[in-house]
Design a protein around this motif. Sequence first.
Motif: not given
Length: 126
Positions: A29-41, A87-94, A120-126
């Motif tokens: 990872f040296d000298d790389y840009a690393i990102g976490w993204f998410r996509q909900a349906p 939060k429930p709105e954080d539910t998405a594939v990351y 990886t799926q993240v599901t947050v229940s209310s």
Amino acid sequence: DVQLQASGGGLVQAGGSLRLSCAASGFSFDDYAIGWFRQAPGKEREAVSCLSTTDDRTFYGDSVKGRFTISRDTAANTVYLQMNSLKPEDTAVYYCAADPSIIMSSMTLPHEYDYWGQGTQVTVSS
């Protein structure tokens, strides 16, 4: 062979925490840009948090500021996303992504990244 392996997702109640991991193989990872993204349906992929390993500058999306933290374990060649107060709105594939040649101003743009983990799926229940 360059690979990113994302893990750590799951089902959690609102207010809970998860830690996502993104392990790299075939490169450092040296000298790389690393990102976490998410996509909900039905929604576009969005940047959650990004890290420049060149100068340790970070980005956080407005919706996760103060709740999520990106970090890096150099020895393990792994990047983490600690997610608190979920939060429930954080539910998405990351997804985690990496690229060696992204400038800071472009780190939030998915199309700038050449290497992607499997999600990886993240599901947050209310």
